[in-house]
Each structure stands twice: as structure tokens, then as C-alpha cells.
Design a protein around this motif. Structure first.
Motif, PDB file in Angstrom:
ATOM      1  N   SER A  19       0.832  -1.215   0.000  1.00  0.00           N
ATOM      2  CA  SER A  19       0.000   0.000   0.000  1.00  0.00           C
ATOM      3  C   SER A  19       0.857   1.252   0.000  1.00  0.00           C
ATOM      4  O   SER A  19       0.573   2.210  -0.717  1.00  0.00           O
ATOM      5  CB  SER A  19      -0.924   0.029   1.219  1.00  0.00           C
ATOM      6  OG  SER A  19      -1.947  -0.907   1.079  1.00  0.00           O
ATOM      7  N   THR A  20       1.928   1.254   0.791  1.00  0.00           N
ATOM      8  CA  THR A  20       2.827   2.404   0.855  1.00  0.00           C
ATOM      9  C   THR A  20       3.505   2.620  -0.490  1.00  0.00           C
ATOM     10  O   THR A  20       3.619   3.759  -0.961  1.00  0.00           O
ATOM     11  CB  THR A  20       3.882   2.213   1.965  1.00  0.00           C
ATOM     12  OG1 THR A  20       3.205   2.016   3.206  1.00  0.00           O
ATOM     13  CG2 THR A  20       4.795   3.410   2.062  1.00  0.00           C
ATOM     14  N   GLU A  23       1.108   4.236  -2.843  1.00  0.00           N
ATOM     15  CA  GLU A  23       0.968   5.657  -2.523  1.00  0.00           C
ATOM     16  C   GLU A  23       2.139   6.450  -3.101  1.00  0.00           C
ATOM     17  O   GLU A  23       1.953   7.517  -3.680  1.00  0.00           O
ATOM     18  CB  GLU A  23       0.892   5.859  -1.012  1.00  0.00           C
ATOM     19  CG  GLU A  23      -0.408   5.404  -0.410  1.00  0.00           C
ATOM     20  CD  GLU A  23      -0.392   5.447   1.111  1.00  0.00           C
ATOM     21  OE1 GLU A  23       0.518   6.068   1.699  1.00  0.00           O
ATOM     22  OE2 GLU A  23      -1.300   4.858   1.705  1.00  0.00           O
ATOM     23  N   ALA A  28      -2.476   4.928  -5.335  1.00  0.00           N
ATOM     24  CA  ALA A  28      -3.405   4.546  -4.270  1.00  0.00           C
ATOM     25  C   ALA A  28      -4.828   4.859  -4.719  1.00  0.00           C
ATOM     26  O   ALA A  28      -5.111   5.925  -5.244  1.00  0.00           O
ATOM     27  CB  ALA A  28      -3.070   5.290  -2.985  1.00  0.00           C
TER      28      ALA A  28
END
Length: 66
Positions: A19-20, A23, A28
Motif C-alpha cells: 500500500s505504501t 501511494e 493509491a
């Protein structure tokens, strides 16, 4: 730590989740499919999926048609 994202080398901090990474790539919330080391990672697992040094990540944008 180094990972390959769509064939390009990328330097990440040691504790980076999928997820990071998404982003950081400004992906995201976008409709993408993600594969790590040739295994598809379901969207439901992105937040908890820890990347490791040397991982090969492929991100594919989902495009609708008709």
C-alpha cells in the motif's frame, strides 16, 4: 532496500508495505493489479503485505473497454 517496479530499480525504506509503495507511485485508490515475484497479491492484502529486498513488483492498470 531495493525492489524492482515494472523493471525499474527503486530504493525503499526497510518497512514498506505494498500500500505504501502504491501511494509513493501515486496509484493509491486506482484500479490496478499487483504481482510480487510472479504471484498476484489481492487488493485486500496490500496494506499488510511487507515488501522484501530484491522483490520484483509488477503493477498493471486496469482499463475498461467495450
Amino acid at each position: 532496500m531495493h525492489v524492482q517496479v515494472n523493471g525499474d530499480s527503486m530504493q525503499l525504506s526497510q518497512a514498506t508495505t505494498l500500500s505504501t509503495l502504491l501511494e509513493q507511485l501515486a496509484l493509491a485508490g486506482k484500479r490496478v493489479a499487483v504481482e510480487v515475484n510472479e504471484d498476484i497479491v489481492p487488493r485486500s492484502q496490500h496494506a499488510g503485505y511487507q515488501l522484501n529486498d530484491g522483490d520484483r513488483v509488477e503493477v498493471v492498470h486496469a482499463i475498461g473497454g467495450g
